[in-house]
Design a protein around this motif. Structure first.
Motif, mmCIF file in Angstrom:
data_model
loop_
_atom_site.group_PDB
_atom_site.id
_atom_site.type_symbol
_atom_site.label_atom_id
_atom_site.label_comp_id
_atom_site.label_asym_id
_atom_site.label_seq_id
_atom_site.Cartn_x
_atom_site.Cartn_y
_atom_site.Cartn_z
ATOM 1 N N LYS A 124 -11.803 -37.634 26.548
ATOM 2 C CA LYS A 124 -11.142 -38.943 26.505
ATOM 3 C C LYS A 124 -9.752 -38.763 25.926
ATOM 4 O O LYS A 124 -9.586 -38.505 24.730
ATOM 5 C CB LYS A 124 -11.947 -39.915 25.638
ATOM 6 N N ASN A 125 -8.765 -38.876 26.755
ATOM 7 C CA ASN A 125 -7.381 -38.731 26.332
ATOM 8 C C ASN A 125 -6.577 -39.847 26.982
ATOM 9 O O ASN A 125 -6.253 -39.770 28.171
ATOM 10 C CB ASN A 125 -6.823 -37.368 26.732
ATOM 11 N N PRO A 126 -6.250 -40.903 26.246
ATOM 12 C CA PRO A 126 -5.566 -42.045 26.858
ATOM 13 C C PRO A 126 -4.177 -41.709 27.395
ATOM 14 O O PRO A 126 -3.622 -42.482 28.174
ATOM 15 C CB PRO A 126 -5.487 -43.062 25.715
ATOM 16 N N ASP A 127 -3.635 -40.564 27.002
ATOM 17 C CA ASP A 127 -2.306 -40.170 27.483
ATOM 18 C C ASP A 127 -2.374 -39.076 28.547
ATOM 19 O O ASP A 127 -1.378 -38.412 28.822
ATOM 20 C CB ASP A 127 -1.446 -39.689 26.317
ATOM 21 N N TRP A 128 -3.540 -38.897 29.187
ATOM 22 C CA TRP A 128 -3.674 -37.814 30.162
ATOM 23 C C TRP A 128 -2.683 -37.947 31.313
ATOM 24 O O TRP A 128 -2.282 -36.959 31.939
ATOM 25 C CB TRP A 128 -5.098 -37.795 30.730
ATOM 26 N N TRP A 129 -2.278 -39.158 31.616
ATOM 27 C CA TRP A 129 -1.400 -39.437 32.748
ATOM 28 C C TRP A 129 0.037 -39.007 32.513
ATOM 29 O O TRP A 129 0.793 -38.801 33.462
ATOM 30 C CB TRP A 129 -1.409 -40.949 33.019
ATOM 31 N N ARG A 130 0.420 -38.870 31.264
ATOM 32 C CA ARG A 130 1.827 -38.602 30.935
ATOM 33 C C ARG A 130 2.199 -37.183 31.363
ATOM 34 O O ARG A 130 1.750 -36.202 30.787
ATOM 35 C CB ARG A 130 2.058 -38.786 29.437
ATOM 36 N N GLY A 131 2.984 -37.099 32.405
ATOM 37 C CA GLY A 131 3.380 -35.799 32.933
ATOM 38 C C GLY A 131 2.383 -35.193 33.888
ATOM 39 O O GLY A 131 2.547 -34.040 34.310
ATOM 40 N N ALA A 132 1.332 -35.926 34.253
ATOM 41 C CA ALA A 132 0.303 -35.375 35.140
ATOM 42 C C ALA A 132 0.846 -35.141 36.548
ATOM 43 O O ALA A 132 1.762 -35.833 37.014
ATOM 44 C CB ALA A 132 -0.891 -36.325 35.207
ATOM 45 N N VAL A 133 0.265 -34.148 37.224
ATOM 46 C CA VAL A 133 0.512 -33.920 38.648
ATOM 47 C C VAL A 133 -0.684 -34.490 39.400
ATOM 48 O O VAL A 133 -1.817 -34.055 39.208
ATOM 49 C CB VAL A 133 0.694 -32.424 38.960
ATOM 50 N N ILE A 134 -0.423 -35.488 40.247
ATOM 51 C CA ILE A 134 -1.470 -36.230 40.951
ATOM 52 C C ILE A 134 -1.400 -35.881 42.435
ATOM 53 O O ILE A 134 -0.339 -35.964 43.058
ATOM 54 C CB ILE A 134 -1.274 -37.741 40.748
ATOM 55 N N ALA A 138 -7.788 -50.175 28.881
ATOM 56 C CA ALA A 138 -7.688 -49.541 27.560
ATOM 57 C C ALA A 138 -9.007 -48.964 27.038
ATOM 58 O O ALA A 138 -9.036 -47.814 26.587
ATOM 59 C CB ALA A 138 -7.097 -50.530 26.559
ATOM 60 N N PRO A 139 -10.134 -49.701 27.065
ATOM 61 C CA PRO A 139 -11.367 -49.129 26.494
ATOM 62 C C PRO A 139 -11.850 -47.870 27.209
ATOM 63 O O PRO A 139 -12.626 -47.100 26.648
ATOM 64 C CB PRO A 139 -12.387 -50.272 26.656
ATOM 65 N N TYR A 140 -11.397 -47.668 28.431
ATOM 66 C CA TYR A 140 -11.852 -46.526 29.222
ATOM 67 C C TYR A 140 -10.870 -45.356 29.181
ATOM 68 O O TYR A 140 -11.144 -44.310 29.773
ATOM 69 C CB TYR A 140 -12.063 -46.950 30.680
ATOM 70 N N GLY A 141 -9.730 -45.532 28.522
ATOM 71 C CA GLY A 141 -8.714 -44.486 28.533
ATOM 72 C C GLY A 141 -8.145 -44.261 29.919
ATOM 73 O O GLY A 141 -7.704 -43.151 30.254
ATOM 74 N N ALA A 142 -8.163 -45.294 30.762
ATOM 75 C CA ALA A 142 -7.724 -45.178 32.147
ATOM 76 C C ALA A 142 -6.239 -45.514 32.275
ATOM 77 O O ALA A 142 -5.644 -46.137 31.395
ATOM 78 C CB ALA A 142 -8.550 -46.097 33.044
ATOM 79 N N ALA A 143 -5.658 -45.093 33.383
ATOM 80 C CA ALA A 143 -4.231 -45.294 33.614
ATOM 81 C C ALA A 143 -4.006 -45.861 35.004
ATOM 82 O O ALA A 143 -4.886 -45.805 35.869
ATOM 83 C CB ALA A 143 -3.478 -43.978 33.462
#
Length: 537
Positions: free
Chosen positions: A3-13, A261-266
């Protein structure tokens, strides 16, 4: 997964168009089990997440972007159990899963719309945008559909018009109704409970319309461009002030963020606005209480982006929202593939990728981009896209970027399907560029993409660090990336075919991109499409 709420920051999708990724049952159409079977490819590429275009129940008038059930999988693509298995497989491989939510409109076959159109006084009568005609019977406003013609369709049952910003079979939901918002947020929770890590929000700035139904003013001819719609589409003739990008959307996005927010989703939003795209992106991603990312159209436009234009983009971003978080992309399922669109040679393709991976923000890659697939030439009789059929031949639609993924070179169907024919024809020019043809081949574009993504991951400053104000000189575009403890990278790119001078910054530097073809410190000239990325020594 962690669970990392900031996983999206800089991610390659990595974007997957499900109809065209892998067919598992021999019907010529890609599906969810097919995606699950090919996730090893995405993992080897080094992407952090996948974004799957719509797979919900749909009559497929716009290939899934017309949803008739927000909580189920269309049988064409499989079942909810297949989706759960896909999520589990992705998470086992360390890949997060984002899915495409189409909230601005539904299919006209959705039960909500069927009830809404039945009468003016049923419980869902106000769930869509209905309006009486003008006294002369014409539509209530001058708003236009992106797919051509008026954005209003007449319904004989209610003797009213309903709004559709896209196809007439895609009626717009009425976001001014709190019940509509609540129903859509519940659908969002449904997928979060199934383990998704985030969403791509289709047409995020189309949610609200002007309640007063004011006409859009004309856009002066000198200000028109083709960044939202093709040049031949009269949609470009209006200043879209009242049919989209309304201020009420900000509060809804706050509600949406509170669900995530509760799911750490982006979430990453698609901003379709040629005049105010960057400003809207800034509004939607700033403040930490709306969506985390938006992708603008600045790098998806038809004309090749110059260093000067890129400099203007970043200057505008810095002025309007320095904390906004863009998600950069060069290709997707709606535009001509960038290799063809910008007529890029091998060096230019590599240079643009390294530039994309060096910018502050997250990155979206579109399936087949890592193979250098050009736009497929789809004959008129093979077209599926209603957009292309409407504006042919001046605009050939989006089928050319949606043809099946090329997995093998020794098969007419490229390893995509065992059927005699895929839903769109496989481009013969794609076969020699297939995954099998490039796998393990030194110098292949696929291996370059893998190396470049591994390089970005090895240097967290590229995905997490700040970015200095870019400087432009001729075809060169230069900037710094700044990390903790005073760490710094100097990045410079030549966005032209001809050699360009490289003015080295003061200080001591070491090369960190030599394995990708970057030039070393002390070099005085950048070759055409060359680049240098140096770390402070």
């Amino acid at each position: 997964m962690e669970k990392n709420p900031d996983w999206w920051r800089g991610a390659v999708i990595y974007q997957i168009y499900p109809r065209s990724f892998q067919d598992s049952n021999g019907d010529g159409i890609g599906d969810l089990p097919g995606i699950a079977a090919r996730l090893d490819h995405v993992a080897r590429l080094g992407a952090d997440a996948i974004w799957i275009s719509p797979f919900f129940t749909s009559p497929m008038k716009d290939f899934g972007y017309d949803v008739s059930d927000y909580r189920d999988v269309d049988p064409m693509f499989g079942t909810l159990a297949d989706f759960d298995a896909l999520v589990a497989r992705a998470h086992d491989l360390g890949i997060r899963v984002m899915i495409d939510l189409v909230l601005s409109h539904s299919s006209d076959r959705h039960p909500w719309f069927r009830e809404s159109r039945a009468s003016r006084d049923n419980p869902r009568a106000d769930w869509y945008v209905w309006a009486d005609p003008r006294p002369d019977g014409t539509p209530p406003t001058n708003w236009l559909s992106i797919f051509g013609g008026s954005a209003w369709a007449w319904d004989a049952r209610r003797e009213q018009y309903y709004l559709h910003n896209f196809l007439a079979s895609q009626p717009d939901l009425n976001f001014h109704n709190p019940e509509v918002q609540a129903a859509l947020l519940e659908a969002t929770r449904f997928w979060l409970e199934r383990g998704v890590d985030g969403f791509r929000l289709d047409t995020i700035n189309f949610y609200f319309h002007d309640k007063n139904l004011r006409d859009n003013p004309p856009l002066p001819p000198e200000e028109r461009n083709d960044r939202t719609a093709p040049k031949v589409n009269p949609y470009n003739h209006q200043m879209h002030l009242f049919d989209k990008s309304r201020p009420e959307n900000l509060e809804f996005l706050r509600k949406f963020r509170s669900v995530l927010a509760p799911y750490g989703a982006a979430a990453v939003g698609e901003v379709g606005d040629a005049e105010r795209g960057l400003q809207i992106m800034a509004e939607y991603t700033s403040g930490g209480d709306k969506v985390q990312m938006c992708y603008p159209f600045e790098l998806l436009q038809p004309a090749r982006v110059s260093a000067e234009a890129l400099g203007r983009t970043f200057a505008q971003l810095a002025a309007e929202a320095p904390d906004a978080w863009p998600c950069w992309s060069l290709s997707n399922h709606d535009v001509v593939r960038h290799v063809t669109r910008w007529n890029l040679g091998p060096a230019a393709v590599r240079g643009w990728l390294v530039l994309l991976l060096s910018l502050r923000g997250s990155v979206c890659l579109y399936q087949g981009e890592e193979l250098g697939l050009p736009e497929a030439d789809v004959a008129f009789e093979d077209l599926q896209d209603p957009y292309g059929i409407e504006f042919w031949p001046e605009f050939k639609g989006r089928d050319g970027c949606r043809t099946p993924m090329a997995w093998r070179r020794d098969d007419e169907q490229a390893g995509f399907t065992t059927a005699a024919r895929a839903w769109l024809p496989v481009a013969p020019a794609h076969l020699p560029l297939s995954v099998a043809a490039q796998e393990g081949e030194a110098g292949s574009l696929l291996e370059f993409y893998r190396a470049a993504l591994a390089w970005r991951r090895a240097h967290p400053i590229l995905s997490q660090g700040g970015m200095g104000a870019p400087t432009v000189s001729g075809d060169t575009f230069a900037f710094t990336r700044e990390g903790p403890g005073g760490s710094c990278l100097f990045c410079i790119f030549n966005l032209g075919d001809d050699p360009a001078p490289l003015d080295s910054p003061a200080g001591s530097w070491r090369d960190i991109a030599g394995d990708l073809g970057g030039v070393a410190p002390g070099t005085r000239t950048l070759p055409g499409w060359g680049f240098a990325i140096w770390a402070g020594a």
